[in-house]
Motif scaffolding. Structure first.
Motif, PDB file in Angstrom:
ATOM      1  N   ALA A 136       0.826  -1.202   0.000  1.00  0.00           N
ATOM      2  CA  ALA A 136       0.000   0.000   0.000  1.00  0.00           C
ATOM      3  C   ALA A 136       0.865   1.258   0.000  1.00  0.00           C
ATOM      4  N   GLN A 137       0.375   2.276  -0.700  1.00  0.00           N
ATOM      5  CA  GLN A 137       0.993   3.595  -0.626  1.00  0.00           C
ATOM      6  C   GLN A 137       0.400   4.308   0.581  1.00  0.00           C
ATOM      7  N   LEU A 138       1.237   4.570   1.594  1.00  0.00           N
ATOM      8  CA  LEU A 138       0.761   5.191   2.823  1.00  0.00           C
ATOM      9  C   LEU A 138       0.944   6.698   2.767  1.00  0.00           C
ATOM     10  N   ASP A 139      -0.009   7.415   3.344  1.00  0.00           N
ATOM     11  CA  ASP A 139       0.058   8.870   3.430  1.00  0.00           C
ATOM     12  C   ASP A 139       0.560   9.267   4.822  1.00  0.00           C
ATOM     13  N   SER A 140       1.459  10.242   4.875  1.00  0.00           N
ATOM     14  CA  SER A 140       2.122  10.596   6.131  1.00  0.00           C
ATOM     15  C   SER A 140       1.150  11.092   7.198  1.00  0.00           C
ATOM     16  N   ALA A 141       0.070  11.785   6.790  1.00  0.00           N
ATOM     17  CA  ALA A 141      -0.873  12.312   7.777  1.00  0.00           C
ATOM     18  C   ALA A 141      -1.585  11.184   8.513  1.00  0.00           C
ATOM     19  N   GLY A 142      -2.009  10.155   7.777  1.00  0.00           N
ATOM     20  CA  GLY A 142      -2.660   9.019   8.408  1.00  0.00           C
ATOM     21  C   GLY A 142      -1.702   8.200   9.250  1.00  0.00           C
ATOM     22  N   VAL A 143      -0.462   8.060   8.778  1.00  0.00           N
ATOM     23  CA  VAL A 143       0.551   7.342   9.552  1.00  0.00           C
ATOM     24  C   VAL A 143       0.788   8.049  10.884  1.00  0.00           C
ATOM     25  N   ALA A 144       0.872   9.376  10.848  1.00  0.00           N
ATOM     26  CA  ALA A 144       1.091  10.141  12.073  1.00  0.00           C
ATOM     27  C   ALA A 144      -0.063   9.951  13.053  1.00  0.00           C
ATOM     28  N   LEU A 145      -1.305   9.936  12.539  1.00  0.00           N
ATOM     29  CA  LEU A 145      -2.463   9.717  13.413  1.00  0.00           C
ATOM     30  C   LEU A 145      -2.407   8.325  14.036  1.00  0.00           C
ATOM     31  N   PHE A 146      -2.097   7.321  13.229  1.00  0.00           N
ATOM     32  CA  PHE A 146      -2.016   5.951  13.730  1.00  0.00           C
ATOM     33  C   PHE A 146      -0.946   5.846  14.810  1.00  0.00           C
TER      34      PHE A 146
END
Length: 206
Positions: A136-146
């Motif tokens: 998967a191509q991950l987005d940094s904003a969602g990674v930071a929230l997780f």
């Protein structure tokens, strides 16, 4: 549905324990690194190309259960971070392929945080996503929230996350006569570091 699997990728004391009979044993605290995968299953049936499919994950219960399987608890955790993700089509029966584009977002439901995009998929062939998981191509904003949710878990909070498939384009367009129908699984992979105490030989005898 959520599933969690653990794979040990570091075990520093194993070689020291071999042939230890008769030796003086000493307790050592050793850091172990595990991979933990939490997966969400989505069932899709749509007659238009724009749709949203939510799935809620109780992160605290999920990780607590995985730790218990290893005879560990939250007290043993030192760190946890998201390191990657995959998605895979698990059921798809059509006379033709579909290409889908959209995102998966994540938000906290126990507190106000998000939603943020965490996975991006663009012109993804459903047939191509069936033989094996697609990175998967991950987005940094969602990674930071997780990762904020994982930090709160380490601080004895109980984060709950809602993931939502937000599809925006399908080729060819689905319809009532030719609906888009498939099941797929998205997995997020984390590393988790824990403390373990082992008895190891004291090679110097005290």
């Amino acid at each position: 549905m959520k599933t969690t699997t653990w794979i040990a990728i570091g075990f520093l004391a194993a070689s020291l324990l071999v042939g230890a009979t008769g030796c003086i044993l000493d307790e050592k605290v050793i850091e172990l690194v595990f991979k933990n995968s939490t997966c969400m299953d989505f069932e899709e049936y749509h007659e238009t190309e724009v749709f949203t499919t939510p799935e809620v994950v109780d992160v605290a219960d999920d990780i607590d259960d995985a730790l218990a399987d290893q005879n560990l608890s939250r007290d043993d955790l030192l760190d946890a971070k998201l390191i990657g993700g995959t998605y895979q089509v698990t059921d798809f029966q059509h006379t033709h392929d579909w290409d889908i584009s959209g995102t998966i977002t994540v938000r906290r439901t126990d507190i106000s945080d998000g939603p943020e995009t965490i996975v991006i998929y663009t012109s993804q062939s459903l047939e191509d996503a069936m033989p094996a998981p697609v990175t998967a191509q991950l987005d940094s904003a969602g990674v930071a929230l997780f990762n904020r949710a994982l930090d709160d878990y380490l601080n004895w909070e109980d984060p709950i996350l809602e993931f939502s498939v937000n599809n925006g384009d399908v080729e060819p367009n689905p319809s009532a006569q030719d609906p888009l129908e498939f099941d797929w699984t998205a997995c997020l992979k984390m590393y988790i570091i824990v403390d373990e105490t082992y008895e190891v030989p004291d090679v110097f005898g005290g």
